[in-house]
Design a protein around this motif. Structure first.
Motif, PDB file in Angstrom:
ATOM      1  N   ILE A  31      12.961  11.298 -49.615  1.00 30.98           N
ATOM      2  CA  ILE A  31      12.473  10.125 -48.399  1.00 30.98           C
ATOM      3  C   ILE A  31      13.517   9.083 -48.293  1.00 30.98           C
ATOM      4  CG2 ILE A  31      11.067   8.304 -48.085  1.00 30.98           C
ATOM      5  CD1 ILE A  31       8.748  10.052 -49.147  1.00 30.98           C
ATOM      6  N   VAL A  32      14.070   8.492 -49.417  1.00 28.88           N
ATOM      7  CA  VAL A  32      15.102   7.475 -49.553  1.00 28.88           C
ATOM      8  C   VAL A  32      16.557   7.992 -48.774  1.00 28.88           C
ATOM      9  CG1 VAL A  32      16.866   6.110 -50.858  1.00 28.88           C
ATOM     10  CG2 VAL A  32      14.429   6.232 -51.500  1.00 28.88           C
ATOM     11  N   GLY A  33      16.828   9.292 -49.036  1.00 23.21           N
ATOM     12  CA  GLY A  33      18.172   9.834 -48.389  1.00 23.21           C
ATOM     13  C   GLY A  33      17.869   9.860 -46.836  1.00 23.21           C
ATOM     14  N   VAL A  34      16.889  10.359 -46.181  1.00 20.07           N
ATOM     15  CA  VAL A  34      16.721  10.315 -44.864  1.00 20.07           C
ATOM     16  C   VAL A  34      16.579   8.937 -44.373  1.00 20.07           C
ATOM     17  CG1 VAL A  34      14.826  10.931 -42.915  1.00 20.07           C
ATOM     18  CG2 VAL A  34      15.418  12.581 -44.856  1.00 20.07           C
ATOM     19  N   LEU A  35      15.927   7.897 -45.131  1.00 25.83           N
ATOM     20  CA  LEU A  35      15.990   6.608 -44.527  1.00 25.83           C
ATOM     21  C   LEU A  35      17.325   6.156 -44.509  1.00 25.83           C
ATOM     22  CD1 LEU A  35      12.663   5.173 -46.206  1.00 25.83           C
ATOM     23  CD2 LEU A  35      13.063   5.735 -43.703  1.00 25.83           C
ATOM     24  N   ILE A  55      10.473  19.120 -40.849  1.00 20.46           N
ATOM     25  CA  ILE A  55       9.875  20.410 -40.698  1.00 20.46           C
ATOM     26  C   ILE A  55       9.718  21.491 -41.952  1.00 20.46           C
ATOM     27  CG2 ILE A  55      10.620  22.514 -39.857  1.00 20.46           C
ATOM     28  CD1 ILE A  55      11.816  21.143 -37.339  1.00 20.46           C
ATOM     29  N   GLY A  56      10.799  21.046 -42.783  1.00 18.29           N
ATOM     30  CA  GLY A  56      10.749  21.658 -44.246  1.00 18.29           C
ATOM     31  C   GLY A  56       9.457  21.358 -44.930  1.00 18.29           C
ATOM     32  N   ILE A  57       9.147  20.123 -44.956  1.00 20.79           N
ATOM     33  CA  ILE A  57       8.106  19.539 -45.733  1.00 20.79           C
ATOM     34  C   ILE A  57       6.664  20.161 -45.018  1.00 20.79           C
ATOM     35  CG2 ILE A  57       6.710  17.608 -46.302  1.00 20.79           C
ATOM     36  CD1 ILE A  57       9.559  16.132 -46.509  1.00 20.79           C
ATOM     37  N   VAL A  58       6.609  19.847 -43.715  1.00 23.72           N
ATOM     38  CA  VAL A  58       5.428  20.315 -42.949  1.00 23.72           C
ATOM     39  C   VAL A  58       5.072  21.835 -42.976  1.00 23.72           C
ATOM     40  CG1 VAL A  58       3.860  19.798 -40.835  1.00 23.72           C
ATOM     41  CG2 VAL A  58       5.484  18.132 -41.938  1.00 23.72           C
ATOM     42  N   PHE A  59       5.984  22.475 -42.294  1.00 33.34           N
ATOM     43  CA  PHE A  59       5.821  23.886 -42.031  1.00 33.34           C
ATOM     44  C   PHE A  59       6.538  24.942 -43.098  1.00 33.34           C
ATOM     45  CE2 PHE A  59       6.080  21.438 -37.987  1.00 33.34           C
ATOM     46  CZ  PHE A  59       4.806  21.831 -37.486  1.00 33.34           C
ATOM     47  N   LEU A  60       7.510  24.456 -44.159  1.00 38.48           N
ATOM     48  CA  LEU A  60       8.217  25.417 -44.821  1.00 38.48           C
ATOM     49  C   LEU A  60       7.743  25.367 -46.405  1.00 38.48           C
ATOM     50  CD1 LEU A  60      11.627  25.680 -43.138  1.00 38.48           C
ATOM     51  CD2 LEU A  60       9.630  27.137 -42.991  1.00 38.48           C
ATOM     52  N   ASN A  61       6.851  24.512 -46.605  1.00 39.89           N
ATOM     53  CA  ASN A  61       6.323  24.006 -47.898  1.00 39.89           C
ATOM     54  C   ASN A  61       7.304  23.682 -48.877  1.00 39.89           C
ATOM     55  OD1 ASN A  61       3.523  24.734 -47.204  1.00 39.89           O
ATOM     56  ND2 ASN A  61       4.077  26.678 -47.427  1.00 39.89           N
ATOM     57  N   GLU A  62       8.267  22.858 -48.460  1.00 38.17           N
ATOM     58  CA  GLU A  62       9.171  22.424 -49.128  1.00 38.17           C
ATOM     59  C   GLU A  62       8.913  21.115 -49.786  1.00 38.17           C
ATOM     60  OE1 GLU A  62      12.908  21.935 -46.876  1.00 38.17           O
ATOM     61  OE2 GLU A  62      12.871  23.950 -46.742  1.00 38.17           O
ATOM     62  N   PRO A  63       9.121  20.891 -51.237  1.00 37.48           N
ATOM     63  CA  PRO A  63       8.600  19.830 -51.728  1.00 37.48           C
ATOM     64  C   PRO A  63       9.051  18.284 -51.045  1.00 37.48           C
ATOM     65  CG  PRO A  63      10.333  20.696 -53.083  1.00 37.48           C
ATOM     66  CD  PRO A  63      10.155  21.752 -51.946  1.00 37.48           C
ATOM     67  N   ILE A  64       8.201  17.357 -51.325  1.00 30.51           N
ATOM     68  CA  ILE A  64       8.714  16.019 -50.934  1.00 30.51           C
ATOM     69  C   ILE A  64       9.064  15.374 -51.972  1.00 30.51           C
ATOM     70  CG2 ILE A  64       6.365  15.219 -50.762  1.00 30.51           C
ATOM     71  CD1 ILE A  64       7.220  13.462 -48.274  1.00 30.51           C
ATOM     72  N   SER A  65      10.088  14.699 -52.176  1.00 30.56           N
ATOM     73  CA  SER A  65      10.490  13.570 -53.137  1.00 30.56           C
ATOM     74  C   SER A  65      10.886  12.279 -52.823  1.00 30.56           C
ATOM     75  CB  SER A  65      11.458  14.156 -54.052  1.00 30.56           C
ATOM     76  OG  SER A  65      12.798  14.358 -53.428  1.00 30.56           O
TER      77      SER A  65
END
Length: 110
Positions: A91-95, A77-87
């Motif tokens: 991604i590794v942390g979420v996985l 949600i942060g990446i898609v709707f709140l314009n938070e950066p993706i790194s």
């Protein structure tokens, strides 16, 4: 067949994600409507989580799923709707979180 405690757990996750998503909109709990919805969502999330645990869902598994899936959803949600950066690290942390929840469930923690 889906067991009812898991339905309540998914409801708890959805409510927690809603409450967390609204934190920015509350502007430090100074805006009334987003603050009320945020707090009600959190209260509902804890009530649903408590119900799921009360009805034979192990607390460790329930909490791991609640926090892990909620974290993954909030990052998305942060990446898609709140314009938070993706790194790459994000991604590794979420996985890793999702992997940990999966290992708990597959390892017979129920």
């Amino acid at each position: 067949m889906v067991q009812l405690p898991y339905v309540f757990l998914l409801g708890a996750i959805a409510l927690e994600v809603l409450g967390t998503s609204l934190l920015k909109a509350t502007e430090g709990f100074t805006r009334v409507l987003p603050t009320v919805v945020c707090l009600v969502a959190y209260a509902g999330a804890f009530a649903a989580l408590a119900w799921a645990v009360k009805h034979d869902l192990p607390v460790g598994v329930a909490y791991a799923m609640w926090s892990g899936l909620g974290t993954a959803a909030i990052v998305a949600i942060g990446i898609v709707f709140l314009n938070e950066p993706i790194s790459f690290q994000k991604i590794v942390g979420v996985l890793l979180v999702i992997g940990g929840v999966s290992v708990l469930n597959l390892g017979g923690a129920r």
